[in-house]
Design a protein around this motif. Structure first.
Motif, mmCIF file in Angstrom:
data_model
loop_
_atom_site.group_PDB
_atom_site.id
_atom_site.type_symbol
_atom_site.label_atom_id
_atom_site.label_comp_id
_atom_site.label_asym_id
_atom_site.label_seq_id
_atom_site.Cartn_x
_atom_site.Cartn_y
_atom_site.Cartn_z
ATOM 1 N N CYS A 17 0.870 -1.172 0.000
ATOM 2 C CA CYS A 17 0.000 0.000 0.000
ATOM 3 C C CYS A 17 0.908 1.223 0.000
ATOM 4 O O CYS A 17 1.466 1.595 1.029
ATOM 5 C CB CYS A 17 -0.908 -0.031 1.218
ATOM 6 S SG CYS A 17 -2.460 0.788 0.922
ATOM 7 N N CYS A 77 -5.663 -0.419 3.169
ATOM 8 C CA CYS A 77 -6.744 -1.365 2.920
ATOM 9 C C CYS A 77 -6.506 -2.588 3.804
ATOM 10 O O CYS A 77 -5.411 -2.799 4.324
ATOM 11 C CB CYS A 77 -6.847 -1.745 1.447
ATOM 12 S SG CYS A 77 -5.499 -2.746 0.817
ATOM 13 N N MET A 118 -6.417 -6.650 4.039
ATOM 14 C CA MET A 118 -6.224 -7.840 3.205
ATOM 15 C C MET A 118 -6.603 -9.076 4.022
ATOM 16 O O MET A 118 -6.176 -9.227 5.162
ATOM 17 C CB MET A 118 -4.763 -7.941 2.770
ATOM 18 C CG MET A 118 -4.434 -9.146 1.931
ATOM 19 S SD MET A 118 -4.927 -9.007 0.202
ATOM 20 C CE MET A 118 -3.722 -7.857 -0.411
ATOM 21 N N ARG A 151 -7.211 -14.562 -1.653
ATOM 22 C CA ARG A 151 -7.025 -13.195 -1.190
ATOM 23 C C ARG A 151 -8.260 -12.357 -1.459
ATOM 24 O O ARG A 151 -8.940 -12.527 -2.468
ATOM 25 C CB ARG A 151 -5.780 -12.551 -1.793
ATOM 26 C CG ARG A 151 -5.862 -12.029 -3.203
ATOM 27 C CD ARG A 151 -5.656 -13.010 -4.358
ATOM 28 N NE ARG A 151 -4.774 -14.115 -4.129
ATOM 29 C CZ ARG A 151 -3.486 -14.150 -4.406
ATOM 30 N NH1 ARG A 151 -2.919 -13.139 -4.989
ATOM 31 N NH2 ARG A 151 -2.770 -15.218 -4.155
ATOM 32 N N MET A 178 -9.483 -8.084 -0.711
ATOM 33 C CA MET A 178 -9.108 -6.759 -0.250
ATOM 34 C C MET A 178 -10.385 -5.989 0.098
ATOM 35 O O MET A 178 -11.321 -5.954 -0.702
ATOM 36 C CB MET A 178 -8.324 -5.996 -1.323
ATOM 37 C CG MET A 178 -6.932 -6.547 -1.575
ATOM 38 S SD MET A 178 -6.868 -7.840 -2.809
ATOM 39 C CE MET A 178 -7.115 -6.972 -4.306
#
Length: 133
Positions: free
Chosen positions: A61, A66, A68, A96, A98
């Motif tokens: 980032c 954010c 994760m 994953r 986000m």
């Protein structure tokens, strides 16, 4: 064992400001074949929701923050990406997601492979079957 694996980047610079260099097999533990970034993500929008069979990534980032979520089929963990000098190493066969992008978030991703749609697993149940065999 935690899935959260950080890569710390050396800060270079002087009184003019800071600089971080991202070099294959130095700061980044694989050959970088693709770089992309996500920005201007609308409020309440989540991204990701996939795994890769072979590809590895480092997510950084570089502005904003954010959250994760990563999952290997056995362990599910979440962490905040909010520092331009730390990258989250995401191994292959890790789901994953986000979430919670700040309005100023710029998420830079370094990938070990070129784009290949056949490397993606986009269904969570399919991922679980493959990850837990």
């Amino acid at each position: 064992m935690s899935l959260i694996k950080w890569v710390d980047f050396q800060i270079l610079g002087d009184e003019r400001g800071s600089l971080v260099a991202l070099e294959t097999d130095r700061a980044v533990p694989f050959e970088i074949k693709r770089v992309y970034y996500i920005y201007r993500t609308a409020e309440n929008v989540s991204r990701g929701f996939h795994a890769h069979r072979n590809l590895k990534q480092v997510a950084i980032c570089v502005a904003g923050r954010c959250r994760m979520v990563i999952d290997n089929g056995y362990v599910r963990e979440d962490t905040w990406l909010d520092c331009p000098t730390k990258g989250l190493l995401i191994e292959s066969m890790v789901w994953r997601e986000m979430h919670d992008f700040s309005p100023d978030c710029v998420l830079l991703v370094l990938a070990s492979e070129h784009f290949d749609e056949s490397d993606y697993i986009r269904n969570y149940e399919t991922f679980l079957e493959a990850a837990t065999q």
